[in-house]
Scaffold this motif. Sequence first.
Motif, short mmCIF file in Angstrom:
data_model
loop_
_atom_site.label_atom_id
_atom_site.label_comp_id
_atom_site.label_asym_id
_atom_site.label_seq_id
_atom_site.Cartn_x
_atom_site.Cartn_y
_atom_site.Cartn_z
N UNK A 6 34.87 -16.22 -41.33
CA UNK A 6 33.75 -16.89 -41.97
C UNK A 6 32.50 -16.57 -41.15
N UNK A 7 31.38 -16.38 -41.83
CA UNK A 7 30.09 -16.15 -41.17
C UNK A 7 29.30 -17.45 -41.28
N UNK A 8 28.79 -17.91 -40.15
CA UNK A 8 28.01 -19.15 -40.19
C UNK A 8 26.82 -19.07 -39.24
N UNK A 9 25.76 -19.80 -39.56
CA UNK A 9 24.57 -19.77 -38.70
C UNK A 9 24.80 -20.55 -37.41
N UNK A 10 24.09 -20.12 -36.38
CA UNK A 10 24.06 -20.84 -35.11
C UNK A 10 22.70 -21.51 -35.07
N UNK A 11 22.69 -22.82 -34.96
CA UNK A 11 21.41 -23.54 -34.96
C UNK A 11 21.22 -24.29 -33.65
N UNK A 12 19.95 -24.49 -33.33
CA UNK A 12 19.57 -25.31 -32.18
C UNK A 12 18.66 -26.41 -32.69
N UNK A 20 17.10 -21.54 -36.24
CA UNK A 20 18.19 -20.58 -36.37
C UNK A 20 18.21 -19.72 -35.11
N UNK A 21 19.35 -19.71 -34.40
CA UNK A 21 19.45 -18.98 -33.14
C UNK A 21 20.28 -17.71 -33.28
N UNK A 22 20.92 -17.51 -34.43
CA UNK A 22 21.76 -16.33 -34.63
C UNK A 22 22.86 -16.63 -35.63
N UNK A 23 23.85 -15.75 -35.65
CA UNK A 23 24.98 -15.88 -36.57
C UNK A 23 26.27 -15.63 -35.81
N UNK A 24 27.33 -16.29 -36.25
CA UNK A 24 28.62 -16.07 -35.61
C UNK A 24 29.70 -15.82 -36.64
N UNK A 25 30.72 -15.10 -36.19
CA UNK A 25 31.90 -14.83 -37.00
C UNK A 25 33.01 -15.71 -36.44
N UNK A 26 33.66 -16.46 -37.33
CA UNK A 26 34.70 -17.40 -36.93
C UNK A 26 35.99 -17.03 -37.66
N UNK A 27 37.08 -16.92 -36.91
CA UNK A 27 38.40 -16.69 -37.50
C UNK A 27 38.91 -18.05 -37.98
N UNK A 28 39.03 -18.20 -39.30
CA UNK A 28 39.47 -19.47 -39.89
C UNK A 28 40.85 -19.34 -40.55
N UNK A 29 41.64 -18.40 -40.04
CA UNK A 29 42.99 -18.22 -40.57
C UNK A 29 43.76 -19.53 -40.49
N UNK A 38 32.77 -13.50 -32.67
CA UNK A 38 31.60 -12.80 -32.14
C UNK A 38 30.32 -13.51 -32.56
N UNK A 39 29.21 -13.12 -31.89
CA UNK A 39 27.87 -13.64 -32.21
C UNK A 39 26.94 -12.47 -32.48
N UNK A 40 25.96 -12.71 -33.37
CA UNK A 40 25.06 -11.63 -33.79
C UNK A 40 23.65 -12.17 -33.98
N UNK A 41 22.68 -11.25 -33.88
CA UNK A 41 21.27 -11.63 -34.03
C UNK A 41 20.88 -11.85 -35.48
N UNK A 49 30.58 -7.41 -39.14
CA UNK A 49 31.58 -7.71 -38.12
C UNK A 49 32.75 -8.49 -38.71
N UNK A 50 32.48 -9.43 -39.61
CA UNK A 50 33.54 -10.19 -40.25
C UNK A 50 34.43 -9.27 -41.10
N UNK A 51 33.81 -8.38 -41.82
CA UNK A 51 34.58 -7.41 -42.63
C UNK A 51 35.44 -6.53 -41.74
N UNK A 52 34.86 -6.04 -40.64
CA UNK A 52 35.62 -5.19 -39.71
C UNK A 52 36.79 -5.96 -39.11
N UNK A 53 36.55 -7.22 -38.73
CA UNK A 53 37.61 -8.05 -38.16
C UNK A 53 38.76 -8.20 -39.15
N UNK A 54 38.45 -8.53 -40.39
CA UNK A 54 39.50 -8.68 -41.40
C UNK A 54 40.20 -7.36 -41.68
N UNK A 55 39.43 -6.28 -41.72
CA UNK A 55 40.01 -4.95 -41.98
C UNK A 55 40.98 -4.58 -40.87
N UNK A 56 40.62 -4.84 -39.62
CA UNK A 56 41.49 -4.52 -38.49
C UNK A 56 42.78 -5.34 -38.54
#
Length: 79
Positions: A6-12, A20-29, A38-41, A49-56
Amino acid sequence: MTHTARVEPITRHREDATMLAGWRVVDVTDPDAPVEVSRHDNEPEAIEAARDFERQTAREPGSARDDDQDYDAGETPTR
């Protein structure tokens, strides 16, 4: 086993605003034990990154075929 990301925003939070401080990928299996992958700008990087994670993880033994989950409802699928 294929994992689900899942892709979700990182907030402060500040006194007067939420930023909005960035975005993160969360494994919600396992929905009861989500794991940050991971975290992203920006959101497009996080989506890729989420697609790559699932593909791998789809290549692991016993994995179901990838279902091409749509992370961004605004995207038009290309096939």
